[in-house]
Design a protein around this motif. Structure first.
Motif, PDB file in Angstrom:
ATOM      1  N   PHE A 116       0.826  -1.202   0.000  1.00 52.09           N
ATOM      2  CA  PHE A 116       0.000   0.000   0.000  1.00 52.09           C
ATOM      3  C   PHE A 116       0.866   1.261   0.000  1.00 52.09           C
ATOM      4  N   ALA A 117       1.969   1.226   0.739  1.00 52.99           N
ATOM      5  CA  ALA A 117       2.883   2.375   0.778  1.00 52.99           C
ATOM      6  C   ALA A 117       3.505   2.615  -0.592  1.00 52.99           C
ATOM      7  N   VAL A 118       3.922   1.522  -1.243  1.00 53.35           N
ATOM      8  CA  VAL A 118       4.498   1.630  -2.591  1.00 53.35           C
ATOM      9  C   VAL A 118       3.441   2.104  -3.586  1.00 53.35           C
ATOM     10  N   PHE A 119       2.244   1.517  -3.478  1.00 52.12           N
ATOM     11  CA  PHE A 119       1.151   1.870  -4.384  1.00 52.12           C
ATOM     12  C   PHE A 119       0.797   3.356  -4.273  1.00 52.12           C
ATOM     13  N   ASN A 120       0.780   3.881  -3.047  1.00 53.50           N
ATOM     14  CA  ASN A 120       0.477   5.297  -2.848  1.00 53.50           C
ATOM     15  C   ASN A 120       1.506   6.195  -3.513  1.00 53.50           C
ATOM     16  N   LYS A 121       2.766   5.804  -3.451  1.00 53.26           N
ATOM     17  CA  LYS A 121       3.822   6.580  -4.105  1.00 53.26           C
ATOM     18  C   LYS A 121       3.623   6.568  -5.618  1.00 53.26           C
ATOM     19  N   GLN A 122       3.259   5.404  -6.161  1.00 54.43           N
ATOM     20  CA  GLN A 122       3.013   5.311  -7.603  1.00 54.43           C
ATOM     21  C   GLN A 122       1.803   6.145  -8.010  1.00 54.43           C
ATOM     22  N   TRP A 123       0.752   6.101  -7.194  1.00 54.81           N
ATOM     23  CA  TRP A 123      -0.459   6.882  -7.457  1.00 54.81           C
ATOM     24  C   TRP A 123      -0.150   8.380  -7.443  1.00 54.81           C
ATOM     25  N   ASN A 124       0.578   8.823  -6.432  1.00 51.40           N
ATOM     26  CA  ASN A 124       0.937  10.241  -6.332  1.00 51.40           C
ATOM     27  C   ASN A 124       1.830  10.679  -7.492  1.00 51.40           C
ATOM     28  N   GLN A 125       2.686   9.766  -7.934  1.00 49.04           N
ATOM     29  CA  GLN A 125       3.528  10.073  -9.091  1.00 49.04           C
ATOM     30  C   GLN A 125       2.677  10.255 -10.344  1.00 49.04           C
ATOM     31  N   SER A 126       1.662   9.414 -10.478  1.00 48.31           N
ATOM     32  CA  SER A 126       0.741   9.531 -11.612  1.00 48.31           C
ATOM     33  C   SER A 126      -0.025  10.853 -11.548  1.00 48.31           C
ATOM     34  N   LEU A 127      -0.481  11.228 -10.368  1.00 46.85           N
ATOM     35  CA  LEU A 127      -1.178  12.502 -10.193  1.00 46.85           C
ATOM     36  C   LEU A 127      -0.282  13.679 -10.574  1.00 46.85           C
ATOM     37  N   PHE A 128       0.980  13.609 -10.150  1.00 48.15           N
ATOM     38  CA  PHE A 128       1.917  14.686 -10.456  1.00 48.15           C
ATOM     39  C   PHE A 128       2.067  14.868 -11.964  1.00 48.15           C
ATOM     40  N   TRP A 129       2.316  13.769 -12.665  1.00 46.68           N
ATOM     41  CA  TRP A 129       2.552  13.862 -14.102  1.00 46.68           C
ATOM     42  C   TRP A 129       1.273  14.200 -14.866  1.00 46.68           C
ATOM     43  N   ALA A 130       0.127  13.733 -14.364  1.00 45.61           N
ATOM     44  CA  ALA A 130      -1.144  14.086 -15.005  1.00 45.61           C
ATOM     45  C   ALA A 130      -1.378  15.588 -14.925  1.00 45.61           C
TER      46      ALA A 130
END
Length: 514
Positions: free
Chosen positions: A493-507
């Motif tokens: 979940f911690a890793v997934f949240n980092k990936q999600w936030n990275q996607s939000l940043f680039w979006a």
């Protein structure tokens, strides 16, 4: 036209086509009353209106708006719908985030004002329970019947004015959970409860448990195929059509497509081909455009800038005919394609259609004309006048979602996308297809790779509600958990949240750049 006025879930007045009051048993539910009226007046449009809005009902617009019998229109003034935004935790489709400014496809119907033809109610009859809550009944009917071919819309033109002080009622959490249990798979009841706990810190135990005792409503006993559709709208004048085709490295496939067009019983006026080759000193591979005779004009654009979004935008700027066909360079179709599509467009009075687009040996899932939840950039027909303020988003170039985004731009201007099961276009999915130039996207070098793709995230934050985005996040977490190596769910979940936030940043970066 029969007009039914109601107040506090009871019919208060029924007006005949001659504008006379009809003697009617007002004691039952509003839903049961509509069905009785449909039996008594089988050839009439049945209009319902909350008594508060009686003076605001645009009776003169009804016949124009309900332009064929297989439609259902309603409108709820002010923002929001009967079900609040929590329904987005369950459904991520475009039918949730309703644009109240235009005619917009949705199953979220309202008791405040609406219209349906009596023939639809007569075919449904008692196959849907006549709930005392009229909003619930209407939404249930639309939810069950949209996949069967009933076209349902939020239609603001039903009212002369929407600036009304009355506060529309909203479904309770108990009603929301019940609706989810009766119209979705059971797992969505659990996901709704989980999402409300995770994102809103709500524990709705009683609503959750109560919903489990309801049976799911199914539509397999409902058949509305017998309703004759013939729109009163005139959407085709000249019937002249331009075709746009982006292509890159598929000269043989494109040749076959042009041959198919040359055999059409209704020939296109012009085919605009945008050939891309990113190599700096490359030249066109399409010699046959000049060496062969074609029964239509071919406008050939050659560019070193790769990308289907840019290519389609270039081509759209060159269209001049009444209609436009967005095609692809690996399509195959029969000689009567254009003629048959135009016949369906006349029948339904629509400005946008997407055809069936199967690959070889692919199972055909949809066999009815329905409101399509996406859009096909390689198999759609559009009236050119509606394309003036839309374009393919270059921020989505080489990613995913550019066709869905284009479709949403159309819907947010009031133009629904209908799916035609016939005629179909065969999609060869040529082996040299896809992103043949293999572009290096800006986030490819990041240590933490974004999930989902930033282009997918851009679509979500542009067109979906907050609850839909968070519901998508929950489903994505479970979907990918079983396909990755980290077995500790908290660590994942911690890793997934980092990936999600990275996607939000680039979006958001893509959104700024566009």
């Amino acid at each position: 036209m029969i007009v039914v006025y109601h107040l506090e879930n009871k019919i208060t007045e029924v007006i005949s086509p001659e504008n006379q009051k009809i003697k009617f048993d007002y004691t039952g539910t509003i839903a049961a009353g509509l069905i009785k009226l449909a039996v008594a007046f089988p050839d009439e449009k049945i209009v319902w209106c909350h008594s508060t809005y009686k003076e605001h009902l645009a009776v003169e617009m009804i016949n124009t708006l309900l332009h064929h019998n297989k439609m259902m229109l309603s409108f709820r003034p002010k923002s929001g719908n009967f079900f609040d935004n929590s329904i987005g935790y369950v459904e991520e489709s475009l039918f949730i985030n309703v644009n109240k400014e235009v005619s917009y496809p949705t199953w979220q119907m309202s008791s405040y004002v609406g219209v349906i033809h009596a023939s639809v109610l007569n075919l449904i009859g008692d196959k849907i329970v006549c709930d005392p809550d009229f909003d619930y009944y209407l939404s249930s009917m639309a939810k069950l019947c949209m996949p069967l071919g009933l076209l349902c819309y939020s239609e603001p033109q039903l009212l002369k004015s929407v600036q009304i002080s009355d506060s529309p009622t909203t479904a309770s959490s108990l009603t929301l959970f019940r609706f989810v249990k009766q119209h979705y798979k059971t797992r969505w009841v659990f996901l709704l409860a989980l999402n409300l706990l995770l994102y809103e810190r709500k524990i709705l135990f009683y609503s959750f448990i109560s919903a489990l005792f309801y049976k799911r409503r199914i539509s397999n006993k409902i058949n509305i195929d017998g309703i004759v559709v013939q729109s009163s709208r005139v959407v085709i004048d000249t019937g002249i059509i331009d075709v746009i085709i982006p292509t890159i490295g598929r000269s043989n496939y494109l040749y076959d497509v042009l041959k198919d067009f040359s055999k059409q019983s209704l020939l296109p006026h012009k085919i605009i081909i945008v050939e891309q080759n990113p190599e700096p000193f490359s030249k066109s591979e399409l010699d046959y455009i000049a060496t062969e005779n074609w029964p239509f004009e071919i406008q050939h654009i050659f560019t070193h800038q790769a990308g289907a979004c840019n290519a389609r935008n270039l081509a759209l700027n060159q269209t001049t005919s009444e209609w436009v066909f967005l095609a692809d360079d690996d399509n195959r179709f029969d000689s009567d394609l254009l003629n048959e599509v135009f016949q369906k467009i006349k029948k339904y009075g629509c400005n946008v259609v997407t055809t069936s687009y199967p690959q070889k040996k692919e199972r055909i899932l949809h066999r009815k004309v329905i409101q399509w939840p996406t859009f096909g950039a390689g198999n759609s027909f559009l009236k050119r006048t509606i394309l003036q303020n839309v374009k393919f988003n270059l921020a989505l170039e080489f990613g995913y979602g550019e066709d869905s985004d284009f479709g949403m731009q159309l819907r947010n201007q009031g133009h629904d996308v209908l799916f035609l099961p016939e005629p179909l276009i065969l999609h060869l999915k040529a082996p040299v297809g896809g992103f043949r130039t293999k572009p290096l996207l800006r986030w490819h070098a990041e240590t933490i790779q974004p999930k989902p793709s930033p282009t997918v995230m851009l679509y979500l934050i542009t067109h979906n509600t907050k609850q839909q985005i968070l519901g998508y996040k929950t489903v994505l977490f479970f979907k990918f958990y079983k396909h990755q190596k980290i077995r500790n769910p908290f660590q994942y979940f911690a890793v997934f949240n980092k990936q999600w936030n990275q996607s939000l940043f680039w979006a958001n970066q893509l959104k700024i750049d566009s």
